[in-house]
Motif scaffolding. Structure first.
Motif, mmCIF file in Angstrom:
data_model
loop_
_atom_site.group_PDB
_atom_site.id
_atom_site.type_symbol
_atom_site.label_atom_id
_atom_site.label_comp_id
_atom_site.label_asym_id
_atom_site.label_seq_id
_atom_site.Cartn_x
_atom_site.Cartn_y
_atom_site.Cartn_z
ATOM 1 N N ARG A 1 0.825 -1.202 0.000
ATOM 2 C CA ARG A 1 0.000 0.000 0.000
ATOM 3 C C ARG A 1 0.868 1.264 0.000
ATOM 4 N NH1 ARG A 1 -4.452 -0.262 -2.084
ATOM 5 N NH2 ARG A 1 -4.958 1.711 -1.060
ATOM 6 N N HIS B 1 -9.193 1.123 5.255
ATOM 7 C CA HIS B 1 -10.089 1.449 4.137
ATOM 8 C C HIS B 1 -9.304 1.348 2.827
ATOM 9 C CE1 HIS B 1 -13.066 2.973 7.045
ATOM 10 N NE2 HIS B 1 -12.047 3.570 7.645
ATOM 11 N N GLU B 2 -8.950 0.134 2.437
ATOM 12 C CA GLU B 2 -8.124 -0.053 1.249
ATOM 13 C C GLU B 2 -8.822 0.410 -0.022
ATOM 14 O OE1 GLU B 2 -6.666 -3.988 0.920
ATOM 15 O OE2 GLU B 2 -5.426 -3.872 2.726
ATOM 16 N N ASN B 3 -10.132 0.499 0.019
ATOM 17 C CA ASN B 3 -10.865 0.914 -1.180
ATOM 18 C C ASN B 3 -10.849 2.432 -1.371
ATOM 19 O OD1 ASN B 3 -12.461 0.979 1.226
ATOM 20 N ND2 ASN B 3 -14.268 1.391 -0.029
ATOM 21 N N LEU B 4 -10.442 3.181 -0.344
ATOM 22 C CA LEU B 4 -10.411 4.635 -0.446
ATOM 23 C C LEU B 4 -9.103 5.102 -1.087
ATOM 24 C CD1 LEU B 4 -11.872 5.831 2.979
ATOM 25 C CD2 LEU B 4 -13.050 5.526 0.800
ATOM 26 N N HIS B 5 -9.199 6.078 -1.948
ATOM 27 C CA HIS B 5 -8.022 6.658 -2.597
ATOM 28 C C HIS B 5 -7.491 7.770 -1.697
ATOM 29 C CE1 HIS B 5 -6.067 8.387 -6.495
ATOM 30 N NE2 HIS B 5 -5.186 8.003 -5.599
ATOM 31 N N THR B 6 -6.467 7.468 -0.919
ATOM 32 C CA THR B 6 -5.878 8.394 0.049
ATOM 33 C C THR B 6 -4.526 8.870 -0.445
ATOM 34 O OG1 THR B 6 -6.978 7.261 1.890
ATOM 35 C CG2 THR B 6 -5.068 8.622 2.431
ATOM 36 N N ASP C 1 -10.426 10.384 -2.342
ATOM 37 C CA ASP C 1 -11.344 10.226 -1.213
ATOM 38 C C ASP C 1 -10.823 10.952 0.023
ATOM 39 O OD1 ASP C 1 -13.365 8.374 -2.333
ATOM 40 O OD2 ASP C 1 -11.641 7.042 -2.553
ATOM 41 N N LYS D 1 -15.697 14.410 0.603
ATOM 42 C CA LYS D 1 -14.396 13.770 0.792
ATOM 43 C C LYS D 1 -13.642 14.423 1.945
ATOM 44 C CE LYS D 1 -15.401 11.337 -2.827
ATOM 45 N NZ LYS D 1 -15.889 9.945 -2.658
#
Length: 471
Positions: free
Chosen positions: A124, A193-198, A230, A262
């Motif tokens: 990640r 929250h691996e699905n969030l684009h941070t 996100d 967001k």
């Protein structure tokens, strides 16, 4: 020369060193060493472990070479430290004897932290532009009255991004934990929250990417990148001072993200209303959410911090010494870590508990040469922000000119501003050989004499890292 002659010569060098660096320093750092080779080509010194080797090399290399020259009449071309098994076993035996003689103390009260979580998977971290420090986690952030509000808000943001405290603005002086909290939020979000684009970036990186997009006619791609996130986390917002167009672009970026619900997290040295040469509309945007301050830690928090930071070295620091340190080290967290690192190295060399008089003397020396502890990740991040490269490129093997120069500047600054060895620096920057680090240092040293622009860049990055300028 026979070994007996070499040994006799080293004893004379040690006697000269004792006069040069003082009896106490000699007995602490150089008495328990032995000579392996001594000739005009090389002086190889045996030491108990790698920690001692790095410490002695950084602190006493010049004194050792000068003493050899005075005694032997020549200055060896190379100074080398090697791990000696006999010295290593003797140090371990002394440590075991000290442990056997020590009464069992009740476990010290643990600093207040949130429950520990598993480290962030490296997979990640590679998605980030900056190299997120895996040590910057919310679960190891020591909480006290000086930072409780900011910490609680950070935990809430990492748990429910975009729902409360949006935007979240953290401010406080240098070295008080702003970057720790921001990267801690990023690390927690990447895990939970691996699905969030941070995305975590510095304000300087945002500005440089914006300028580059304007000059290359790629502004739409820039906006798509930053407005489709996100979670956007921006450190060192004060860098935007006086940059009107960049402020305007950030204002529209924040508005676009907030409209979509967001999360935005920002950090600065100053309160939003105290930021000079900032658009009022941007300042108003900063304060419409949660604004939390980080202050210099008070005694109880410093005490908990010291116990936490000492880790495996805690047993060598008696409670009286720990309390003394908490009282005297009235400084920011980064400086506190620097002093503890040096004292821990001192404890490793003595193989025994540190006495209060010894710590008092050592601390006097540290405070006289007080300077900010610079980490390799600090250097990497300021270089990324300035040159517009990525952590992956710096650690890789790409030899494009702009990437190669950025990588060499990293290694040069690491040699100038840290106590890391050549091997440690090379290992950090993608497993490079120590000769690569030597070449990079020599290359930049030579280049800044001929290139005023590069010299100005290196000096500015040094100032940003709170260190002296290149002469």
């Amino acid at each position: 020369m026979t070994h007996a002659v070499v040994k006799e010569a080293w004893e004379k060098v040690q006697a000269e060193l004792e006069r040069t660096i003082g009896e106490q320093n000699f007995h602490l750092y150089l008495k328990n060493t032995l000579i392996v080779q001594l000739n005009p080509d090389i002086a190889e010194i045996g030491v108990p472990n790698l920690t001692i080797a790095d410490f002695v090399e950084d602190r006493f290399a010049n004194d050792i070479m000068a003493s050899i020259e005075r005694v032997q009449g020549y200055r060896p071309a190379t100074l080398k430290f090697s791990i000696n098994g006999h010295l290593f076993r003797r140090l371990r035996e002394r440590e075991r004897a000290n442990r056997d003689e020590r009464p069992v103390d009740p476990a010290p009260e643990a600093p207040r932290t949130t429950p520990r979580r598993e480290p962030i998977p490296r997979r990640r971290l590679n998605a980030q532009v900056f190299n997120l420090n895996p040590r910057y986690r919310l679960d190891n952030f020591v909480v006290g009255p000086s930072n409780k509000l900011a910490f609680n808000c950070a935990v809430e943001v990492a748990t429910r991004p975009g729902r409360t405290y949006n935007p979240m603005f953290i401010y406080g002086g240098c070295g008080l934990g702003k970057t720790h909290l921001l990267q801690g939020i990023a690390n927690a979000l990447l895990q939970r929250h691996e699905n969030l684009h941070t995305l975590y970036v510095s304000a300087e990186y945002f500005v440089n990417q914006y300028v580059q997009a304007l000059t290359s006619n790629a502004i739409e791609q820039f906006r798509a990148r930053f407005r489709n996130l996100d979670v956007l986390i921006v450190d060192d917002i004060h860098f935007l001072r006086g940059k009107e167009k960049s402020q305007e672009e950030l204002l529209h970026t924040l508005a676009a993200l907030e409209t979509q619900g967001k999360q935005i997290v920002l950090a600065s040295d100053l309160h939003p209303k105290e930021l000079e040469e900032f658009k009022q509309s941007l300042q108003s945007r900063f304060v419409q959410g949660m604004v939390a301050q980080l202050n210099t830690p008070q005694f109880d928090t410093r005490l908990a911090l010291i116990k936490s930071k000492l880790g495996p070295h805690r047993e060598r620091f008696p409670d009286g010494v720990v309390s003394f340190l908490a009282e005297k080290l009235d400084c920011n967290i980064r400086e506190l870590e620097g002093y503890l690192t040096q004292l821990s190295a001192l404890a490793a060399m003595t193989g025994d508990k540190l006495s209060l008089p010894l710590v008092q003397q050592a601390l006097t020396d540290f405070l006289a040469h007080r300077r900010r502890l610079v980490e390799l990740s600090d250097i990497e991040n300021v270089v990324i922000a300035h040159f517009g490269v990525t952590s992956e490129q710096l650690h890789g093997r790409v030899r494009k000119r702009n990437i190669a120069i950025a990588r060499q500047v990293c290694m040069y600054l690491a040699r100038q501003l840290t106590q890391h060895s050549l091997k440690e620096i090379g290992r950090f920057f993608g497993g490079k050989n120590h000769t690569t680090v030597v070449f990079a240092e020599q290359k930049i040293t030579s280049a800044i004499e001929e290139d005023p622009e590069l010299k100005a860049t290196v000096n500015r990055l040094s100032r940003q890292l709170n260190a002296p300028e290149t002469a």
